[in-house]
Write a protein that holds these residues in place. Sequence first.
Motif, short mmCIF file in Angstrom:
data_model
loop_
_atom_site.label_atom_id
_atom_site.label_comp_id
_atom_site.label_asym_id
_atom_site.label_seq_id
_atom_site.Cartn_x
_atom_site.Cartn_y
_atom_site.Cartn_z
N GLY A 266 -4.27 82.22 86.21
CA GLY A 266 -4.53 83.14 87.31
C GLY A 266 -4.48 82.51 88.70
N ASN A 267 -3.88 81.32 88.87
CA ASN A 267 -3.77 80.80 90.24
C ASN A 267 -2.64 81.54 90.96
N ALA A 268 -2.34 81.07 92.16
CA ALA A 268 -1.41 81.85 92.99
C ALA A 268 0.05 81.72 92.57
N SER A 269 0.33 80.99 91.50
CA SER A 269 1.72 80.79 91.08
C SER A 269 2.41 82.14 90.78
N ASP A 270 3.61 82.31 91.30
CA ASP A 270 4.31 83.58 91.04
C ASP A 270 5.69 83.35 90.42
N ILE A 271 5.85 82.20 89.74
CA ILE A 271 7.17 81.93 89.14
C ILE A 271 7.14 82.18 87.63
N HIS A 272 8.31 82.40 87.06
CA HIS A 272 8.40 82.57 85.62
C HIS A 272 8.27 81.22 84.93
N ASP A 273 7.80 81.22 83.68
CA ASP A 273 7.80 79.97 82.92
C ASP A 273 8.65 80.09 81.65
N THR A 274 9.19 81.26 81.42
CA THR A 274 10.05 81.50 80.26
C THR A 274 11.16 82.43 80.73
N GLN A 275 12.39 82.00 80.56
CA GLN A 275 13.47 82.82 81.12
C GLN A 275 14.74 82.67 80.28
N SER A 276 15.43 83.78 80.06
CA SER A 276 16.71 83.75 79.34
C SER A 276 17.77 84.43 80.20
N VAL A 277 18.95 83.85 80.19
CA VAL A 277 20.01 84.31 81.08
C VAL A 277 21.31 84.47 80.31
N MET A 278 22.05 85.53 80.59
CA MET A 278 23.43 85.64 80.09
C MET A 278 24.35 85.68 81.29
N ILE A 279 25.33 84.80 81.29
CA ILE A 279 26.31 84.80 82.40
C ILE A 279 27.63 85.34 81.88
N LEU A 280 28.14 86.35 82.57
CA LEU A 280 29.45 86.92 82.20
C LEU A 280 30.53 86.25 83.06
N PHE A 281 31.63 85.82 82.40
CA PHE A 281 32.74 85.19 83.13
C PHE A 281 33.92 86.16 83.25
N ASP A 282 34.82 85.83 84.20
CA ASP A 282 35.91 86.79 84.45
C ASP A 282 37.02 86.75 83.39
N ASP A 283 36.87 85.92 82.34
CA ASP A 283 37.80 86.02 81.21
C ASP A 283 37.18 86.85 80.08
N GLY A 284 36.04 87.49 80.38
CA GLY A 284 35.42 88.38 79.40
C GLY A 284 34.44 87.69 78.46
N THR A 285 34.39 86.35 78.49
CA THR A 285 33.43 85.63 77.63
C THR A 285 32.10 85.52 78.36
N HIS A 286 31.09 85.07 77.63
CA HIS A 286 29.82 84.86 78.30
C HIS A 286 29.14 83.60 77.76
N GLY A 287 28.11 83.17 78.48
CA GLY A 287 27.30 82.03 78.05
C GLY A 287 25.84 82.39 78.14
#
Length: 393
Positions: A266-287
Amino acid sequence: MQKFIIVGGGARGIFFSEILENELNCKVLAIMDKFVEGNPFIEARLKEAKIEGVEIYNDLEAMLEKYPSDSVDGAFIMTPEWTHLSVFKRLTKGNYNIFLEKPIATTKEAILEIGQIAKSYPKVIQVGFVMRYSPFYRKIKSWIAENDMGRIAHIQMSERLTVAHGTKFKRSWHRMKEFTGGFMNEKCSHDLDMMCWIKEKDAKPVGVMSMGTRAFAHESVGQTSCSTCPDKKCIYREDITQYAKYHAGKVLLDSTAGGVNECIYGNASDIHDTQSVMILFDDGTHGTFSVVAMSGKDGRDITIHFEYGMIYGDLEAGDLTKIDYRTNQTEKYHISGMNFHGGGDTIVVREFTECSLNGTKPVASVEDGLRASLLAFCVDESIELKSFVRLPE
Ligand SMILES: NC(=O)c1ccc[n+]([C@@H]2O[C@H](COP(=O)([O-])OP(=O)(O)OC[C@H]3O[C@@H](n4cnc5c(N)ncnc54)[C@H](O)[C@@H]3O)[C@@H](O)[C@H]2O)c1
């Protein structure tokens, strides 16, 4: 002998001073740090590293007046990222070769301003994407360059931090979006950059989807300080000696750092500590990339799936494997003795000394820094909007 000046005498500024002086036979003429009370920490750390003759300044103008750009080979910006834009503007006005730590800044406006200045800047600007310099990722890039397994169909990357390491991001200036541009920007702009770098021959990123949360230590147990807390077994308990700026029984931090000894529930921290990301590329694939800030082990893993093969690796173990489905061959590669960041720190500093000397272009540029931060901001926006966010042109 090449000579340098450093802005920001914290963990990174001192570490780079050690690399310059003790490994690369360069001279650090001066370190400027705004926080006067921190001077004893800088002096003590330099003494410990047996580095002599470094002047300490608390005023940037005074240091630049004494050391104009024609008297030094370059200047390092090693301050927290929310200050990068102002220091960068001042150093570019002075025409220095510049090493700019990652992430390049904390807001879209600031990164675009840095990008704009960099476009026509005649001197060297190198960004601190140290993982690009690690022999581990260099080996992956050289395997990709062999081009014998077809196009990259998918990239999976993950990062985890030990509880002690992750907890540091819940304290100090790192805990606030205001000072970092978010956890993804501060900690993982490296990884977003790495995925784009690996994919660069095939495609460019076009947008992201992400989920993120504060999954650990989110419910206050009614305490504000570790020293008065009765829960002696709390895993997030603070060990002040672990602070980068701990010196002689005290932690020497500026006013952005918040309460030393602060309970992270409950301190003032406002950042995430667990995060998942999908990046879409312009060849249609993703990571995909995911990070967990409170784990049992520090580490980074990567798996790249090609049309006809795969590469997978464990950075901390230094192990890489390449499997070619068509020849049925497996190649293994092991790198030992890598320090933090896969051994890239000395190499990134060495490249800056070489670029400064020869006017050559570094492997990590402002454009790369800009793209990684822009991706990080889109990632956080995607969490808020719960939808796909397209990367601006
Ligand atoms: N490339 C990497 O892998 C990597 C790793 C760690 C940190 N970093 C980045 O390096 C930068 C520095 O991080 P750190 O861990 O050394 O932080 P730190 O808090 O240990 O040190 C920062 C120092 O800058 C000083 N400072 C603050 N504002 C200033 C200003 N306006 N002018 C001069 N000095 C000022 C502070 O007093 C402090 O001594 C950050 O941008 C961080 O994200 C990069």
